[in-house]
Scaffold this motif. Structure first.
Motif, PDB file in Angstrom:
ATOM      1  N   UNK A   4      10.981 -20.079   9.495  1.00 43.72           N
ATOM      2  CA  UNK A   4      10.324 -19.115   8.629  1.00 43.72           C
ATOM      3  C   UNK A   4       9.523 -18.112   9.441  1.00 43.72           C
ATOM      4  N   UNK A   5       9.286 -16.940   8.861  1.00 45.17           N
ATOM      5  CA  UNK A   5       8.535 -15.900   9.569  1.00 45.17           C
ATOM      6  C   UNK A   5       7.912 -14.937   8.572  1.00 45.17           C
ATOM      7  N   UNK A   6       6.713 -14.491   8.892  1.00 46.39           N
ATOM      8  CA  UNK A   6       6.056 -13.411   8.149  1.00 46.39           C
ATOM      9  C   UNK A   6       5.621 -12.369   9.172  1.00 46.39           C
ATOM     10  N   UNK A   7       6.032 -11.123   8.949  1.00 47.49           N
ATOM     11  CA  UNK A   7       5.726 -10.044   9.894  1.00 47.49           C
ATOM     12  C   UNK A   7       5.186  -8.839   9.139  1.00 47.49           C
ATOM     13  N   UNK A   8       4.062  -8.338   9.625  1.00 45.06           N
ATOM     14  CA  UNK A   8       3.480  -7.117   9.058  1.00 45.06           C
ATOM     15  C   UNK A   8       3.911  -5.943   9.917  1.00 45.06           C
ATOM     16  N   UNK A  13       0.808  -1.197   0.000  1.00 48.29           N
ATOM     17  CA  UNK A  13       0.000   0.000   0.000  1.00 48.29           C
ATOM     18  C   UNK A  13       0.851   1.261   0.000  1.00 48.29           C
ATOM     19  N   UNK A  14       0.197   2.405   0.260  1.00 45.13           N
ATOM     20  CA  UNK A  14       0.854   3.711   0.220  1.00 45.13           C
ATOM     21  C   UNK A  14       1.101   4.300   1.603  1.00 45.13           C
ATOM     22  N   UNK A  15       0.755   3.583   2.657  1.00 40.98           N
ATOM     23  CA  UNK A  15       0.870   4.154   3.992  1.00 40.98           C
ATOM     24  C   UNK A  15       2.157   3.837   4.710  1.00 40.98           C
ATOM     25  N   UNK A  16       3.134   3.244   4.027  1.00 40.13           N
ATOM     26  CA  UNK A  16       4.392   2.905   4.675  1.00 40.13           C
ATOM     27  C   UNK A  16       4.416   1.523   5.279  1.00 40.13           C
ATOM     28  N   UNK A  17       3.329   0.757   5.146  1.00 38.86           N
ATOM     29  CA  UNK A  17       3.314  -0.602   5.684  1.00 38.86           C
ATOM     30  C   UNK A  17       4.157  -1.516   4.804  1.00 38.86           C
ATOM     31  N   UNK A  18       4.639  -2.631   5.398  1.00 39.55           N
ATOM     32  CA  UNK A  18       5.452  -3.579   4.647  1.00 39.55           C
ATOM     33  C   UNK A  18       5.332  -4.957   5.263  1.00 39.55           C
ATOM     34  N   UNK A  19       5.670  -5.955   4.471  1.00 39.24           N
ATOM     35  CA  UNK A  19       5.791  -7.326   4.946  1.00 39.24           C
ATOM     36  C   UNK A  19       7.275  -7.668   5.043  1.00 39.24           C
ATOM     37  N   UNK A  20       7.677  -8.203   6.196  1.00 42.96           N
ATOM     38  CA  UNK A  20       9.036  -8.683   6.393  1.00 42.96           C
ATOM     39  C   UNK A  20       8.977 -10.207   6.404  1.00 42.96           C
ATOM     40  N   UNK A  21       9.610 -10.827   5.429  1.00 47.55           N
ATOM     41  CA  UNK A  21       9.578 -12.282   5.295  1.00 47.55           C
ATOM     42  C   UNK A  21      11.005 -12.808   5.410  1.00 47.55           C
TER      43      UNK A  21
END
Length: 630
Positions: free
Chosen positions: A553-557, A485-493
């Motif tokens: 493994x890890x997925x972080x929002x 998105x455009x709000x600065x959010x990201x997924x760290x995998x």
């Protein structure tokens, strides 16, 4: 001239002399905005007289326009003149109307309806000057024409073309946006900054015009950027080198003759030198009037002391309280080698280690010798190990490479209480040859928001206790940051895989084997608590040993929060971690953990505090990490 009128003119003259930038001497306000900025910072409009001759009231629906006119209109400067003649006041009202129109023009209103009137004062009250404004339609940008001159317009270089495209795509005052003088000036300044920060330090704005069609409330913008010639780095000139070799700053900076001039890389090189331990500060510059084909690079450095002693106190949720003592000697035994010694005392992994490293050679390679004595308390088994490494290492901006020989010996206390062979608890010794490669492709460090990193380790060797057996060790990990998105959010995998290829009877030291769990692996579980169950522990639970296969493994929002109050400071995280350790691939079983946390974005990297629940451990655990390391 009557004396009263003469007094009024004399008072106006004195006011003009005492009040810098007064309209009597300044001329048209719109023609000299820089002078307006200066006078409004230090003029009497910011400090109204104690007993002004009249009041000013601005009538306009827009609060921002009202504040602008109230603060900067020229009538503010004459409120100290108590005996203005009616004829002089009428003249000032005419000038003030023109001034207000100019003020509104800076905000994109070029066809306003401005009326000034004087309201009669009631008994005992001051007269009021009313400025009534109907701003009309705001001017918007109809057309933008950005053109280039000089090398950037003619070159076929892909990097220069990308730079040109970036300037056009990043233009801050696009078509359809409201025109203001600040936005127009800011857009030009930003475009010029993008031009001169890479390749073209002599770049300039060759021509610019904002063609305003006031009746149509539209503006056509034209900008011509002249790049001048491209600049390339040439020979280095070092100032301030006494204790360390004068060629060292260039080698540590990772800048080389022939590189394209890049202001960002020069700043990063300065930070690299200041963080190298050899220099307390560094400033790197080029001569913009020098030869563009090989402009000299000047390194002005302040050298660090030979010795540095540092005492640290800390706490981690994995190891508990920690006391550390570190000593650095940049010219150990009078040589050019550096010695770094560290004593770390905590509950889980106290250690004593030292590392000797040479200065980098012309290709950037360093020789290194490393020795460590460590005790790891895993809550069930205690492993005491000794490690020695000898090899070569090369660090660059994007990747690191290491070749080294390694010797390890590990003794496991408590192994006698476990009904398992020594090969399964990590009691052993080995020697191996290893290669490690790390690549970092993040947008910025130490707080990246996008990009990825990859690390791979390969080793082969022979066990030394019991029957000698050959083995191979493979380990790889990766981290990816993907904006959402455009709000600065990201997924760290992130993910990690490890494998030991060896006969079952090979007595490998525990430092070669795998365990996981803790702050930076699988949250929701204790430090290194995920491994191979070796039987019941009389004090509760199972004895846990190391294994030969690892999968994590890890997925972080990650999303910014409270940006209105703390812009760029806080982030909220939601994550799912999973990991397992086994002696055979088919025996790998997932240990799930999930939780949430808060990240504080600091100059040294993110500081994260999180709480996680382990589905197998059936426990909540608090986890804390500081910094970004890959």
């Amino acid at each position: 001239m009557p004396s009263k009128q003469y007094s009024a003119y004399l008072a106006a003259l004195l006011a003009a002399l005492l009040l810098p930038g007064c309209a009597v001497f300044r001329g048209d306000a719109a023609a000299q905005p820089a002078q307006r900025d200066e006078t409004t910072r230090r003029g009497p409009a910011d400090m109204p007289p104690a007993d002004p001759a009249f009041d000013i009231r601005v009538e306009v629906a827009d609060d921002d326009l009202r504040a602008l006119v109230e603060r900067h209109n020229e009538l503010q400067r004459y409120r100290a003149v108590a005996d203005l003649e009616e004829s002089e006041l009428a003249r000032l009202l005419v000038l003030a109307e023109r001034d207000v129109r100019n003020l509104l023009g800076t905000e994109g209103y070029f066809s306003p309806d401005v009326k000034l009137r004087r309201e009669a004062a009631s008994a005992g009250a001051r007269p009021v000057i009313v400025i009534a404004i109907a701003p009309g339609e705001a001017t918007t940008v109809r057309k933008v024409d950005i053109a280039f001159e000089g090398d950037i317009a003619a070159t076929a270089d892909a990097g220069a073309r990308a730079q040109r495209t970036g300037i056009v795509d990043g233009w801050r005052l696009p078509e359809g946006r409201r025109f203001t003088q600040d936005r127009w000036s800011g857009a030009k300044t930003d475009a010029l900054r993008q031009l001169v920060e890479r390749r073209y330090p002599r770049g300039q704005v060759g021509y610019s015009v904002a063609d305003v069609d006031a009746p149509q409330a539209q503006a056509a913008l034209t900008v011509r950027l002249d790049s001048g010639p491209p600049f390339f780095l040439g020979p280095s000139v070092v100032r301030g080198a006494e204790r360390y070799p004068d060629w060292l700053p260039e080698r540590l900076s990772w800048l080389a003759p022939g590189d394209v001039y890049d202001q960002k890389k020069l700043v990063e090189a300065q930070q690299r030198l200041a963080g190298s331990g050899y220099y307390d500060s560094a400033y790197i510059s080029i001569d913009p009037e020098g030869d563009p084909a090989a402009t000299p690079v000047t390194y002005a450095v302040t050298e660090a002391r030979r010795h540095k002693l540092q005492l640290g106190l800390g706490y981690s949720t994995d190891g508990g309280p920690r006391v550390s003592l570190e000593h650095r000697d940049n010219t150990v035994f009078g040589t050019s080698w550096r010695a770094e010694t560290k004593l770390n005392l905590d509950q889980k992994a106290p250690l004593l280690q030292t590392e000797l490293t040479s200065l980098p050679d012309a290709e950037g390679w360093r020789k290194a010798v490393f020795a460590r004595h460590m005790r790891q308390d895993d809550g069930s088994l205690v492993t005491t190990s000794q490690t020695v490494k000898v090899g070569l290492a090369k660090l660059t901006e994007r990747y690191d490479r290491n070749f080294y020989l390694q010797y390890d010996h590990a003794s496991v206390t408590g192994a006698a209480s476990v009904d398992a062979p020594a090969a399964l608890v990590g009691d052993g010794a080995a020697v191996s040859a290893n290669y490690s490669w790390t690549g970092r492709y993040f947008d910025t460090l130490p707080t990246p928001t996008r990009g990825f990193g990859v690390q791979a380790d390969v080793g082969a060797g022979m066990t030394l206790l019991g029957e000698r057996k050959p083995f191979a060790r493979l380990n790889g990990r990766a981290l990816g940051l993907l904006p959402v998105g455009d709000g600065g959010s990201r997924l760290a995998m992130r993910g990690e895989l490890g494998a030991i290829l060896a006969p079952d009877s090979a007595r490998l030291p525990g430092t070669y084997l795998f365990r996981t769990g803790g702050d930076t692996t699988v949250r929701g579980y204790a430090y290194r608590s995920i491994g191979i169950p070796l039987g019941a522990n009389p004090s509760g639970g199972d004895w846990i040993g190391p294994g030969r296969y690892l999968a994590v493994g890890s997925v972080e929002w990650q999303r910014p929060i409270l940006q209105d109050r703390f812009p760029g400071l806080l982030e909220h995280t939601l994550f799912i971690d999973v990991g397992g350790v086994a002696n055979r691939i088919g025996d790998l079983r997932p240990h799930w953990g999930m939780g949430t946390g808060v990240r504080l974005i600091s100059p040294v990297g993110p500081m994260e505090l999180s709480v996680a629940y382990g589905l197998k451990s059936k426990q909540f655990r608090l986890h804390m990490t500081v910094g970004f390391v890959f």
